[in-house]
Design an enzyme around this catalytic site. Structure first.
Site, PDB file in Angstrom:
ATOM      1  N   SER A  63     -40.123 -35.760   7.682  1.00  0.00           N
ATOM      2  CA  SER A  63     -39.074 -36.333   6.836  1.00  0.00           C
ATOM      3  C   SER A  63     -39.583 -37.524   5.895  1.00  0.00           C
ATOM      4  CB  SER A  63     -37.675 -37.312   7.831  1.00  0.00           C
ATOM      5  OG  SER A  63     -38.632 -38.041   8.646  1.00  0.00           O
ATOM      6  N   HIS A 117     -51.181 -40.344  14.652  1.00  0.00           N
ATOM      7  CA  HIS A 117     -50.318 -40.927  15.981  1.00  0.00           C
ATOM      8  C   HIS A 117     -51.117 -40.639  17.288  1.00  0.00           C
ATOM      9  CE1 HIS A 117     -46.493 -41.151  13.483  1.00  0.00           C
ATOM     10  NE2 HIS A 117     -47.444 -42.166  12.863  1.00  0.00           N
ATOM     11  N   ALA A 141     -41.313 -23.570   8.039  1.00  0.00           N
ATOM     12  CA  ALA A 141     -42.478 -23.699   7.863  1.00  0.00           C
ATOM     13  C   ALA A 141     -43.352 -22.591   8.057  1.00  0.00           C
ATOM     14  CB  ALA A 141     -43.195 -24.950   8.321  1.00  0.00           C
ATOM     15  N   ASN A 184     -48.334 -35.594  14.233  1.00  0.00           N
ATOM     16  CA  ASN A 184     -47.735 -35.070  15.441  1.00  0.00           C
ATOM     17  C   ASN A 184     -49.136 -35.188  16.888  1.00  0.00           C
ATOM     18  OD1 ASN A 184     -45.911 -34.065  14.225  1.00  0.00           O
ATOM     19  ND2 ASN A 184     -46.684 -31.985  13.949  1.00  0.00           N
ATOM     20  N   ASN A 202     -40.074 -27.600   3.680  1.00  0.00           N
ATOM     21  CA  ASN A 202     -39.005 -28.204   4.673  1.00  0.00           C
ATOM     22  C   ASN A 202     -37.881 -27.451   4.603  1.00  0.00           C
ATOM     23  OD1 ASN A 202     -37.460 -30.095   6.195  1.00  0.00           O
ATOM     24  ND2 ASN A 202     -38.830 -31.675   5.496  1.00  0.00           N
ATOM     25  N   CYS A 230     -55.579 -46.761  30.615  1.00  0.00           N
ATOM     26  CA  CYS A 230     -54.805 -48.001  31.505  1.00  0.00           C
ATOM     27  C   CYS A 230     -54.813 -49.116  30.843  1.00  0.00           C
ATOM     28  CB  CYS A 230     -55.768 -48.156  32.837  1.00  0.00           C
ATOM     29  SG  CYS A 230     -54.991 -49.391  33.814  1.00  0.00           S
TER      30      CYS A 230
HETATM   31  N1  APR Z   1     -39.695 -25.997   9.307  1.00  0.00           N
HETATM   32  C1  APR Z   1     -39.836 -26.812   7.960  1.00  0.00           C
HETATM   33  N2  APR Z   1     -39.578 -28.244   8.479  1.00  0.00           N
HETATM   34  C2  APR Z   1     -38.665 -28.299   9.424  1.00  0.00           C
HETATM   35  C3  APR Z   1     -38.405 -27.557  10.331  1.00  0.00           C
HETATM   36  C4  APR Z   1     -39.063 -26.225  10.190  1.00  0.00           C
HETATM   37  N3  APR Z   1     -38.716 -25.047  11.258  1.00  0.00           N
HETATM   38  N4  APR Z   1     -37.647 -28.072  11.404  1.00  0.00           N
HETATM   39  C5  APR Z   1     -37.553 -29.318  10.938  1.00  0.00           C
HETATM   40  N5  APR Z   1     -37.971 -29.601   9.743  1.00  0.00           N
HETATM   41  C6  APR Z   1     -38.096 -30.825   9.269  1.00  0.00           C
HETATM   42  C7  APR Z   1     -36.831 -31.512   9.135  1.00  0.00           C
HETATM   43  O1  APR Z   1     -36.073 -31.293   8.086  1.00  0.00           O
HETATM   44  C8  APR Z   1     -37.388 -33.094   8.737  1.00  0.00           C
HETATM   45  O2  APR Z   1     -37.576 -33.296   7.568  1.00  0.00           O
HETATM   46  O3  APR Z   1     -38.916 -31.587   9.690  1.00  0.00           O
HETATM   47  C9  APR Z   1     -38.915 -33.181   9.324  1.00  0.00           C
HETATM   48  C10 APR Z   1     -39.027 -33.833  10.767  1.00  0.00           C
HETATM   49  O4  APR Z   1     -38.822 -35.101  10.553  1.00  0.00           O
HETATM   50  P1  APR Z   1     -38.852 -36.129  11.830  1.00  0.00           P
HETATM   51  O5  APR Z   1     -38.122 -35.640  12.827  1.00  0.00           O
HETATM   52  O6  APR Z   1     -38.524 -37.495  11.280  1.00  0.00           O
HETATM   53  O7  APR Z   1     -40.272 -36.081  12.201  1.00  0.00           O
HETATM   54  P2  APR Z   1     -41.499 -36.883  11.556  1.00  0.00           P
HETATM   55  O8  APR Z   1     -41.510 -36.848  10.181  1.00  0.00           O
HETATM   56  O9  APR Z   1     -42.913 -36.205  11.884  1.00  0.00           O
HETATM   57  O10 APR Z   1     -41.565 -38.412  12.087  1.00  0.00           O
HETATM   58  C11 APR Z   1     -42.470 -39.027  11.815  1.00  0.00           C
HETATM   59  O11 APR Z   1     -41.730 -40.659  13.280  1.00  0.00           O
HETATM   60  O12 APR Z   1     -40.507 -41.136  15.561  1.00  0.00           O
HETATM   61  C12 APR Z   1     -41.823 -41.056  14.699  1.00  0.00           C
HETATM   62  O13 APR Z   1     -43.911 -40.853  15.865  1.00  0.00           O
HETATM   63  C13 APR Z   1     -42.747 -40.233  15.437  1.00  0.00           C
HETATM   64  O14 APR Z   1     -44.656 -39.052  14.176  1.00  0.00           O
HETATM   65  C14 APR Z   1     -43.308 -39.281  14.289  1.00  0.00           C
HETATM   66  C15 APR Z   1     -42.855 -39.937  13.062  1.00  0.00           C
HETATM   67 ZN    ZN Z   2     -56.454 -49.534  35.674  1.00  0.00          ZN
END
Ligand code: APR
Ligand code: ZN
Length: 249
Positions: free
Chosen positions: A188, A119, A231, A102, A212, A127
């Site tokens: 995920s 990230h 969470a 995040n 999750n 810039c």
């Molecule tokens: N509590 C626990 N888990 C949750 C909750 C919650 N309240 N809400 C959503 N989730 C879970 C979803 O089930 C999913 O498995 O969080 C996960 C989020 O997954 P993604 O949306 O794929 O996010 P992330 O895994 O952080 O993505 C990784 O992908 O797009 C890029 O740079 C972006 O850092 C990101 C990276």
């Molecule tokens: Zn500049």
């Protein structure tokens, strides 16, 4: 679930070195959508058009439409029970470091000090033309934010097609190779190289706890304890269970 929480709390209490890997799911309860859930950011913006470095260089103004959307939510967001609970675990000496995907700074606002940002972080801008750096809050009123040389600024977050900061990568892999317990929360686990951390930890004998709301591609393969739910609530329960263990020890 109560039994699983107790088991996970005991693992964390006994662990000499615990690492955590978090993703967007841990900030959903702070009002920031994740990416791949049904209401996630990628259901609104195609990542190929908005989240690659090529897309940013080609049309920074277009990408800033999505960045502003996200930025407004991040600005209003407060750390939730998950961020605060993990900060407490670190304070109790039971969580060594958080590797987060995040960019919202909420782990730090929630009290965690040892945070590896895979990230980057959206609180600073650079810039691409002259290298000048700015604080995002100093550029809030400009849309899109401009450098004094006239170019549109880029947030210091890692876009698809950019590499993870080397120091972040190396340190996270070292810690994963020595962790006794790994907490995987709100991700995920679909994006590399962050999704390599659970396998590295597993290969080195770590116990892995997944938090999750639904199963992921990790759950049936490397996870020892799957705590299904939000969470915030689960981490709050874990911390109170651990405090019980501390009080009776
Ligand atoms: N509590 C626990 N888990 C949750 C909750 C919650 N309240 N809400 C959503 N989730 C879970 C979803 O089930 C999913 O498995 O969080 C996960 C989020 O997954 P993604 O949306 O794929 O996010 P992330 O895994 O952080 O993505 C990784 O992908 O797009 C890029 O740079 C972006 O850092 C990101 C990276
Ligand atoms: Zn500049």
């Amino acid at each position: 679930m109560k039994k699983l929480i107790k088991e996970a709390a005991q693992l964390l209490y006994d662990s000499e070195m615990t690492l955590a890997l978090t993703g967007a799911g841990i900030s959903v309860e702070s009002g920031i959508p994740d990416f791949r859930s049904a209401q996630g950011l990628w259901s609104k913006y195609d990542p190929n058009e908005y989240a690659t470095i090529t897309a940013f260089r080609a049309d920074p103004e277009k990408v800033w439409a999505m960045l502003k959307d996200m930025g407004d939510l991040v600005d209003q967001a407060e750390p939730n029970k998950a961020h605060v609970g993990m900060g407490e675990l670190e304070h109790l000496g039971l969580l060594h470091t958080i590797v987060t995907q995040n960019v919202d700074n909420l782990h730090q606002k929630g009290g965690a000090k040892s945070v590896i940002e895979y990230h980057g972080n959206s609180s600073t801008l650079t810039c691409l033309s002259c290298g000048e750096k700015y604080r995002a809050e100093d550029k809030r009123k400009e849309h899109p934010p401009l450098c004094k040389c006239g170019r549109i600024l880029k947030p210091d977050v890692v876009f698809f097609g950019e590499s993870i900061p080397t120091e972040a990568l190396n340190r996270s892999f070292q810690l994963a190779a020595t962790a006794q317990v790994l907490i995987v929360a709100g991700t995920s686990a679909t994006v590399s190289p962050a999704n390599m951390i659970p396998n590295i930890a597993k290969e080195n004998g770590a116990n892995i706890i997944e938090i999750n709301i639904e199963k992921t591609q990790l759950t049936d393969h490397v996870i020892d304890i799957f705590l299904q739910g939000s969470a915030g609530e689960i981490i709050e329960n874990l911390v109170s269970e651990i405090k019980n263990l501390i009080s009776v020890s």
